[in-house]
Scaffold this active site. Structure first.
Site, mmCIF file in Angstrom:
data_model
loop_
_atom_site.group_PDB
_atom_site.id
_atom_site.type_symbol
_atom_site.label_atom_id
_atom_site.label_comp_id
_atom_site.label_asym_id
_atom_site.label_seq_id
_atom_site.Cartn_x
_atom_site.Cartn_y
_atom_site.Cartn_z
ATOM 1 N N HIS A 127 0.815 -1.229 0.000
ATOM 2 C CA HIS A 127 0.000 0.000 0.000
ATOM 3 C C HIS A 127 0.844 1.273 0.000
ATOM 4 O O HIS A 127 0.305 2.354 -0.239
ATOM 5 C CB HIS A 127 -0.927 0.028 1.218
ATOM 6 C CG HIS A 127 -1.904 -1.097 1.266
ATOM 7 N ND1 HIS A 127 -2.743 -1.403 0.212
ATOM 8 C CD2 HIS A 127 -2.173 -2.010 2.235
ATOM 9 C CE1 HIS A 127 -3.491 -2.459 0.541
ATOM 10 N NE2 HIS A 127 -3.157 -2.841 1.760
ATOM 11 N N ALA A 128 2.140 1.151 0.308
ATOM 12 C CA ALA A 128 2.977 2.353 0.339
ATOM 13 C C ALA A 128 3.112 2.924 -1.063
ATOM 14 O O ALA A 128 3.395 2.203 -2.021
ATOM 15 C CB ALA A 128 4.342 2.024 0.920
#
Ligand SMILES: [Zn+2]
Length: 312
Positions: A127-128
């Site tokens: 998700h980064a």
């Protein structure tokens, strides 16, 4: 054949007891692999990673974001409540463990190029984004590793197979305009992130998807990606939050389903002669023994894919 497993005791740090992110799972998984006999197998080689360095990280993340991450200057905007459920308490130790985790995936990639298959006992922080944290993910190890394969090893086609129950939105966004990286995400349509990004191939499955339906889709999608993209390397996110008992997932896979999923991906890559590096991805059960058993399926599947029966 050798199975390199990358692990560092520093993957876990002291952590608030009731925090929803199960930081202790890295320790419990390592202990569980020991109990399964992984310390006594000639085939297994334990690798201790170094923290990822700026050269590798800057291929994905902005210099300004990295500085703010190092300094803890990510208050409410990235670490706390504004992008739930990221909410990590910043500390210098958190920075170090995050760099070790990314370094672990880099080490797994390097090992897989030598041995054909390697695993990191952490990783999958998909998700980064390039310039912000999200969903328990501060740096995107899969993206950094893919860029490392392109820039350092000179590869031209890297496939990311993301089987975590959550969409790999950070990876999708980072590689939106990168034709050398193909992102395949098989995820729950109603799960976080609620605003999906566009992967090269997204497969959104309904709530309560079970073993049979899931494995059917996986085999079809994996074959299609392998045939059409012809990857030179596969990065595999083996998140176990697809399990029926996971707190954050909405699927209904069993332990046996996890094993078959992991075995399918790893065996398919080995059969095609494509090196594959696996990371453990998400898994959010407060029952750490059960969670370790689920993550261990990846390691058992890797042994079996390499033709080794488990001992002990
Ligand atoms: Zn997840």
């Amino acid at each position: 054949m050798t199975l390199p497993i990358v692990h560092h005791p520093g993957y876990r740090i002291d952590w608030p007891v009731r925090h929803p992110f199960p930081m202790e799972k890295f320790r419990v998984l390592r202990e569980h692999l020991g109990a399964l006999g992984f310390d006594n197998l000639d085939a297994v080689r334990w690798i201790t990673p170094r923290p990822a360095g700026d050269r590798a990280l800057l291929r994905v993340h902005g210099a300004d974001y990295l500085q703010r991450f190092y300094l803890g200057d990510l208050p409410s905007a990235a670490l706390a409540a504004r992008r739930p459920p990221s909410g990590f308490p910043w500390s210098p130790a958190l920075v170090t463990r995050t760099l070790l985790e990314v370094g672990g995936t880099l080490a797994a990639v390097d090992q897989a190029l030598i041995h054909g298959l390697a695993l990191n006992s952490a990783g999958g922080t998909h998700h980064a984004h390039a310039d912000h944290a999200s969903g328990y993910c501060l740096l995107n190890d899969l993206a950094v590793a893919a860029r490392h394969l392109l820039a350092h090893h000179g590869l031209e086609r890297v496939l990311i197979v993301d089987c975590d129950v959550h969409q790999g939105d950070g990876s999708a966004d980072i590689f939106r305009d990168e034709t050398r990286v193909f992102t395949l995400s098989i995820h729950g349509e109603t799960n976080f992130p609620f605003e999906k990004r566009r992967s090269d191939r997204d497969v959104a499955l309904p709530r309560d998807t079970g073993d049979i339906a899931y494995l059917d889709v996986l085999a079809r999608e994996l074959d299609a990606a392998m045939m059409t993209f012809a990857p030179q390397f596969v990065l595999y996110d083996a998140g176990v939050d697809v399990h029926a008992a996971d707190r954050l997932g909405h699927f209904a896979l069993s332990d046996a389903g996890l094993y078959r999923r992991d075995r399918t991906v790893l065996s398919r890559c080995l059969a095609a002669g494509v090196p594959v590096a696996g990371v453990i991805g998400g898994g959010y059960d407060r029952d750490l023994a059960a969670l370790a058993r689920r993550h261990a399926q990846l390691f058992l599947a890797a042994l079996a894919a390499l033709g080794h029966a488990r001992e002990g």
